[in-house]
Write a protein that holds these residues in place. Structure first.
Motif, mmCIF file in Angstrom:
data_model
loop_
_atom_site.group_PDB
_atom_site.id
_atom_site.type_symbol
_atom_site.label_atom_id
_atom_site.label_comp_id
_atom_site.label_asym_id
_atom_site.label_seq_id
_atom_site.Cartn_x
_atom_site.Cartn_y
_atom_site.Cartn_z
ATOM 1 N N PRO A 1 22.429 -42.577 -4.477
ATOM 2 C CA PRO A 1 21.980 -42.813 -3.093
ATOM 3 C C PRO A 1 23.047 -43.453 -2.209
ATOM 4 C CG PRO A 1 20.284 -43.477 -4.659
ATOM 5 C CD PRO A 1 21.511 -43.182 -5.465
ATOM 6 N N GLN A 2 23.813 -44.390 -2.771
ATOM 7 C CA GLN A 2 24.872 -45.020 -1.979
ATOM 8 C C GLN A 2 25.956 -44.007 -1.622
ATOM 9 O OE1 GLN A 2 25.696 -48.393 -4.736
ATOM 10 N NE2 GLN A 2 25.359 -49.681 -2.931
ATOM 11 N N LEU A 3 26.267 -43.135 -2.552
ATOM 12 C CA LEU A 3 27.258 -42.102 -2.276
ATOM 13 C C LEU A 3 26.743 -41.145 -1.212
ATOM 14 C CD1 LEU A 3 29.908 -40.624 -2.828
ATOM 15 C CD2 LEU A 3 28.732 -39.378 -4.662
ATOM 16 N N ARG A 4 25.480 -40.784 -1.287
ATOM 17 C CA ARG A 4 24.909 -39.870 -0.286
ATOM 18 C C ARG A 4 25.075 -40.434 1.130
ATOM 19 N NH1 ARG A 4 21.251 -35.612 -0.085
ATOM 20 N NH2 ARG A 4 20.899 -35.684 -2.333
ATOM 21 N N ALA A 5 24.883 -41.753 1.252
ATOM 22 C CA ALA A 5 24.991 -42.363 2.574
ATOM 23 C C ALA A 5 26.409 -42.319 3.123
ATOM 24 C CB ALA A 5 24.509 -43.812 2.512
ATOM 25 N N ARG A 6 27.391 -42.352 2.239
ATOM 26 C CA ARG A 6 28.793 -42.386 2.683
ATOM 27 C C ARG A 6 29.532 -41.065 2.494
ATOM 28 N NH1 ARG A 6 31.067 -47.331 3.556
ATOM 29 N NH2 ARG A 6 29.462 -48.771 4.299
ATOM 30 N N LEU A 7 28.907 -40.112 1.842
ATOM 31 C CA LEU A 7 29.595 -38.855 1.549
ATOM 32 C C LEU A 7 30.090 -38.119 2.796
ATOM 33 C CD1 LEU A 7 30.576 -36.972 -0.640
ATOM 34 C CD2 LEU A 7 28.308 -35.881 -0.655
ATOM 35 N N LEU B 1 34.904 -31.240 -6.849
ATOM 36 C CA LEU B 1 34.242 -32.270 -6.049
ATOM 37 C C LEU B 1 32.725 -32.189 -6.209
ATOM 38 C CD1 LEU B 1 34.360 -34.513 -3.942
ATOM 39 C CD2 LEU B 1 34.460 -32.761 -2.163
ATOM 40 N N GLU B 2 32.200 -30.974 -6.231
ATOM 41 C CA GLU B 2 30.755 -30.804 -6.401
ATOM 42 C C GLU B 2 30.310 -31.386 -7.744
ATOM 43 O OE1 GLU B 2 27.452 -27.298 -5.718
ATOM 44 O OE2 GLU B 2 29.402 -26.743 -6.555
ATOM 45 N N TYR B 3 31.106 -31.197 -8.775
ATOM 46 C CA TYR B 3 30.786 -31.760 -10.084
ATOM 47 C C TYR B 3 30.768 -33.291 -10.030
ATOM 48 C CZ TYR B 3 31.393 -33.305 -14.889
ATOM 49 O OH TYR B 3 31.266 -33.967 -16.090
ATOM 50 N N LEU B 4 31.767 -33.884 -9.381
ATOM 51 C CA LEU B 4 31.834 -35.340 -9.284
ATOM 52 C C LEU B 4 30.652 -35.905 -8.511
ATOM 53 C CD1 LEU B 4 35.641 -35.930 -8.584
ATOM 54 C CD2 LEU B 4 34.406 -36.282 -10.736
ATOM 55 N N VAL B 5 30.270 -35.210 -7.444
ATOM 56 C CA VAL B 5 29.126 -35.658 -6.651
ATOM 57 C C VAL B 5 27.862 -35.657 -7.505
ATOM 58 C CG1 VAL B 5 27.596 -35.029 -4.740
ATOM 59 C CG2 VAL B 5 30.077 -35.025 -4.412
ATOM 60 N N GLY B 6 27.657 -34.589 -8.254
ATOM 61 C CA GLY B 6 26.482 -34.514 -9.118
ATOM 62 C C GLY B 6 26.508 -35.545 -10.233
ATOM 63 N N ALA B 7 27.713 -35.814 -10.768
ATOM 64 C CA ALA B 7 27.846 -36.772 -11.866
ATOM 65 C C ALA B 7 27.613 -38.209 -11.411
ATOM 66 C CB ALA B 7 29.231 -36.643 -12.498
ATOM 67 N N SER B 8 27.706 -38.457 -10.106
ATOM 68 C CA SER B 8 27.574 -39.830 -9.600
ATOM 69 C C SER B 8 26.197 -40.428 -9.890
ATOM 70 C CB SER B 8 27.844 -39.860 -8.090
ATOM 71 O OG SER B 8 26.789 -39.207 -7.374
ATOM 72 N N THR C 1 31.576 -45.164 -8.980
ATOM 73 C CA THR C 1 31.053 -44.865 -7.643
ATOM 74 C C THR C 1 31.085 -46.101 -6.755
ATOM 75 O OG1 THR C 1 29.590 -43.160 -8.556
ATOM 76 C CG2 THR C 1 29.056 -44.007 -6.372
ATOM 77 N N THR C 2 30.658 -47.228 -7.314
ATOM 78 C CA THR C 2 30.633 -48.477 -6.549
ATOM 79 C C THR C 2 32.031 -48.879 -6.103
ATOM 80 O OG1 THR C 2 28.681 -49.225 -7.766
ATOM 81 C CG2 THR C 2 29.964 -50.903 -6.604
ATOM 82 N N ARG C 3 33.003 -48.762 -7.004
ATOM 83 C CA ARG C 3 34.380 -49.125 -6.653
ATOM 84 C C ARG C 3 34.957 -48.157 -5.628
ATOM 85 N NH1 ARG C 3 37.389 -51.025 -12.274
ATOM 86 N NH2 ARG C 3 35.956 -52.745 -12.768
#
Length: 242
Positions: free
Chosen positions: A167-173, A210-217, A226-228
């Motif tokens: 969720p945090q990544l979604r907000a900043r993606l 990139l799509e793989y990394l996003v899904g793996a988050s 992800t946090t870092r």
């Protein structure tokens, strides 16, 4: 309300006159921008004067300054026009309902198509934008409208994707994708392959990764990374908020 013999109100001719003035003003504005971009490419940014731009556009110097108080304003307007064109071209892509990766790759490819006619002198504009404090920097206050248009594309992409992610990544993606696009532009500027073929290959190879990394988050094992990564974004761009 009174009406003329032909049934229109007295205000109608005045309204038509204002519309005509607006249309002429936009044509003049566009002529100045077109002349400026061409002269920047031919003579270089530093050697091109507002007087030369005005003469090429067929307007007075005072009229040129009325629309654009400085050359930097012309470059900013050029960036804004590119963003508007890009947005118009990606509307069908955003509405297509295909996967996150497919739409992202298509959006980036359309960006390359929008930039393509200006490759010969794009490096000069990148140089102007890279000067510290430059009003045409993509991070400047003067570039806010162009930046918001660009990031709005990625906001809409992320908002409409069904890809599960942190969720945090979604907000900043969206901001991360915009930064990635900026990096792609810099690479494209230096790409001397025919039709910037190598830049297109980078898109084809990088987007699935990139799509793989996003899904793996969304996986707990990747939560610290992800946090870092998001903390790094906050450090680099403190105002990268939705």
């Amino acid at each position: 309300m009174t009406h003329t013999d032909n049934g229109s109100s007295p205000a109608a001719p005045a309204a038509r006159g204002r519309a005509a003035d607006t249309s002429r003003g936009e044509q003049t504005r566009q002529a100045i921008v077109t002349s400026a971009i061409r002269l920047f490419g031919e003579a270089g940014y530093e050697k091109t004067t507002m007087r030369a731009i005005a003469a090429d556009a067929g307007v007075s110097v005072g009229n040129a300054y009325y629309y654009f108080p400085a050359k930097e304003a012309l470059v900013s307007e050029f960036y804004l026009e590119l963003q508007r064109e890009h947005l118009a071209r990606v509307e069908p892509i955003l509405a297509s309902g295909t996967s996150f990766g497919d739409r992202l790759a298509a959006i980036l490819r359309e960006g390359i198509e929008v930039w393509a006619p200006h490759h010969a002198f794009a490096g000069r504009f990148i140089g102007i934008a890279a000067v510290p404090g430059s009003p045409v920097s993509p991070f400047s206050a003067e570039s806010a409208q162009a930046r918001e248009l660009a990031t709005s594309i990625f906001h809409r992409l992320v908002d409409s994707t069904e890809t599960k992610m942190d969720p945090q990544l979604r907000a900043r993606l969206p901001q991360l994708l915009w930064l990635a696009q900026l990096g792609l532009v810099v690479y494209w500027v230096h790409d001397t392959t025919p039709g910037q073929r190598r830049t297109r290959a980078v898109v084809d190879l990088a987007v699935p990764y990139l799509e793989y990394l996003v899904g793996a988050s969304r996986m707990k094992i990747f939560k610290p990374l992800t946090t870092r990564g998001l903390a790094l974004l906050e450090t680099l761009w403190p105002h990268a908020t939705r």
